[in-house]
Design an enzyme around this catalytic site. Structure first.
Site, PDB file in Angstrom:
ATOM      1  N   CYS B  79       0.829  -1.212   0.000  1.00 15.25           N
ATOM      2  CA  CYS B  79       0.000   0.000   0.000  1.00 15.25           C
ATOM      3  C   CYS B  79       0.867   1.268   0.000  1.00 15.25           C
ATOM      4  O   CYS B  79       1.555   1.514  -0.989  1.00 15.25           O
ATOM      5  CB  CYS B  79      -1.006  -0.024   1.145  1.00 15.25           C
ATOM      6  SG  CYS B  79      -2.330   1.189   0.940  1.00 15.25           S
ATOM      7  N   HIS B 187      -3.715  -5.074   0.097  1.00 13.92           N
ATOM      8  CA  HIS B 187      -3.281  -5.522   1.428  1.00 13.92           C
ATOM      9  C   HIS B 187      -3.306  -7.049   1.504  1.00 13.92           C
ATOM     10  O   HIS B 187      -4.355  -7.623   1.801  1.00 13.92           O
ATOM     11  CB  HIS B 187      -4.201  -4.937   2.505  1.00 13.92           C
ATOM     12  CG  HIS B 187      -3.983  -3.481   2.729  1.00 13.92           C
ATOM     13  ND1 HIS B 187      -3.007  -2.993   3.558  1.00 13.92           N
ATOM     14  CD2 HIS B 187      -4.595  -2.411   2.191  1.00 13.92           C
ATOM     15  CE1 HIS B 187      -3.032  -1.680   3.542  1.00 13.92           C
ATOM     16  NE2 HIS B 187      -3.980  -1.292   2.714  1.00 13.92           N
ATOM     17  N   GLU B 189      -2.260  -8.935   3.756  1.00  8.58           N
ATOM     18  CA  GLU B 189      -2.569  -9.366   5.129  1.00  8.58           C
ATOM     19  C   GLU B 189      -4.069  -9.320   5.414  1.00  8.58           C
ATOM     20  O   GLU B 189      -4.517  -9.794   6.452  1.00  8.58           O
ATOM     21  CB  GLU B 189      -1.778  -8.519   6.133  1.00  8.58           C
ATOM     22  CG  GLU B 189      -2.274  -7.094   6.369  1.00  8.58           C
ATOM     23  CD  GLU B 189      -1.900  -6.099   5.260  1.00  8.58           C
ATOM     24  OE1 GLU B 189      -1.390  -6.527   4.210  1.00  8.58           O
ATOM     25  OE2 GLU B 189      -2.142  -4.895   5.468  1.00  8.58           O
TER      26      GLU B 189
END
Lengths: 259, 213
Positions: B79, B187, B189
């Site tokens: 990001c 993202h 994660e």
């Protein structure tokens, strides 16, 4: 092309998953962490948690729920309920939430939106709006009025104006809940959804009234929403999230189907 | 061990939780010695580019990072950590690290989706990545997999550094860099199984690179 999102909403009271109708008659129906993990595995695109606990002791239990969710669930989730200050926002974000939803707190103090956006980024700040249909008037030209305190208190704010104000203050998203439709399972308020979606350029989550996948498809196509909030129809096992997504995708709406 | 760069502007804890879940040893750190000893570095980020650059430069971490990249330490930018590797970001008119040639631009609000509706900004939600080149990060990830995005600015690197693209009104670059120096706009994660697989692939690459030395 961006997929439309299906977002289960979990109301949490004293650490337990609960569900009410029109903000009343809540009953406990399970463990929020287990339920959230189940929805994650079924393909939920995001999860929303609302803390409807009143006590400070309950708040601690809630933050513990948020932390446990964050260590087990690898999709975004937002947290709302009782967020009145930037410190409240920081606490839930540190516990692991991506986004924080302000509702009554923002009506009382709109600056919390801009302060939150400045501190954590606009993408973190969701403006939650509870809206009721009223007669059209000079003060409420759209006929949709913002209400707070779980629908009990009218604010004198026109929903469309408030949505634009929230966007201008730096909210990254709007979660739009129709109090009239909430818990009815008769479908989202499509007129309200479309009017708000056409008033702002930030994403809007339709909320209140989902009874079947067709309602969600309508919220995306007729209501122009970016996401749809659901609760009862998955909490009580009428549909799995995969079934919902398959039925919506069959109508040509882009859904995330691999997870 | 993977080092997660701590510069007070990232989502370090989300990345840490995902790595913990995968059983990958990790440390959130801004210590240059620890960064140098790590098998690889994850450079996370949320928020604004200007603020992130200020945090990096005030602690001298910008120079530390550049030196480690020069020494071919594997790095994954996420990001804002992906945007900052470029030369310049329109957000806060910020000069960034200039490790990969290109800039980062605000989404053009006149772009519209396939159905004709103007795009909403931020680009928030799940979207696909179409690879323009083979990329070790995407091993075992199906082509129709989607990743979670939330951003208002998008990378626009020099064409030869584009690895993957995403469509939001128009195509924009969502993965850039070169082997061992990767930047993803989404993202991982927070992208469910495909995202976790990508992090696992990065870790495996780091271990292989370490063994090869």
């Amino acid at each position: 092309m961006l997929s439309k999102r299906i977002i289960p909403c979990l109301d949490v009271r004293n650490g337990k998953l609960t569900k009410g109708v029109k903000f009343k008659d809540n009953v406990d129906i399970g463990d929020p962490v287990e339920t959230a993990r189940h929805y994650y595995e079924q393909g939920a695109d995001e999860i929303v948690f609302y803390d409807i606990t009143a006590s400070s002791e309950g708040r601690g239990i809630f933050l513990d729920v948020v932390e446990r969710v964050a260590s087990q669930i690898f999709i975004p989730f937002s947290v709302g309920g009782g967020i009145n200050t930037v410190a409240d926002m920081r606490a839930v974000l540190l516990a692991g939430a991506e986004k924080v939803s302000v509702n009554s707190g923002a009506v009382k103090n709109p600056d919390i939106i801009s302060e939150g956006a400045a501190a954590f980024g606009a993408q973190c700040v969701v403006l939650g709006m509870d809206v009721k249909r009223v007669d059209k008037s000079e003060a409420i030209p759209s006929g949709f009025e913002v209400v707070i305190h779980g629908g009990r208190k009218f604010t004198g704010l026109d929903a469309l104006e408030w949505a634009k104000t929230g966007e201008a203050l730096g909210a990254g998203e709007i979660c739009l809940n129709s109090i009239d439709a909430d818990g009815t399972k008769d479908g989202y308020d499509l007129e309200l959804t479309r009017l708000v979606c056409e008033s702002v350029r930030i994403p809007v989550i339709a909320s209140g009234g989902a009874g079947n996948p067709q309602h969600m498809a309508d919220a995306f196509t007729k209501g122009k929403a970016s996401a749809a909030l659901i609760a009862s129809i998955v909490h009580y096992g009428e549909y799995t999230i995969r079934q919902i997504k398959e039925q919506i995708a069959d109508q040509g709406v882009r859904m995330r189907m691999v997870w | 061990m993977l080092a997660i760069l701590d510069y007070k502007a990232g989502n370090q804890t989300s990345v840490r939780r995902a790595l913990d879940h995968l059983g990958i040893k990790n440390l959130i750190t801004n210590d240059p010695d620890v960064l140098a000893k790590a098998d690889g570095i994850i450079f996370p980020g949320v928020g604004a580019a200007g603020q992130a650059m200020d945090e990096l430069t005030s602690g001298g971490l910008d120079e530390v990072l550049k030196a480690l990249i020069w020494q071919e330490k594997p790095l994954l930018g996420i990001c804002v950590g992906c945007q900052i590797l470029l030369d310049y970001c329109e957000e806060n008119d910020t000069r960034t690290l200039a490790v990969i040639p290109g800039e980062c631009r605000l989404f053009n609000p006149s772009w519209s989706e396939e159905d004709g509706t103007p795009i909403r900004v931020p680009h928030m939600g799940w979207n696909r990545v179409v690879l323009k080149k083979d990329c070790a990060l995407f091993k075992d990830i199906p082509a129709e997999a989607e990743f979670y995005f939330v951003h208002s600015y998008h990378p626009a690197p020099k064409a030869e550094f584009i690895i993957g693209e995403t469509n939001y009104g128009e195509h924009f670059c969502s993965v850039h860099g070169r082997t061992g120096l990767w930047a993803v706009q989404f993202h991982p994660e927070k992208s469910g199984t495909p995202g976790l697989t990508l992090l696992k692939n990065f870790h495996e690459y780091c271990l292989e690179a370490q063994n090869a030395q």
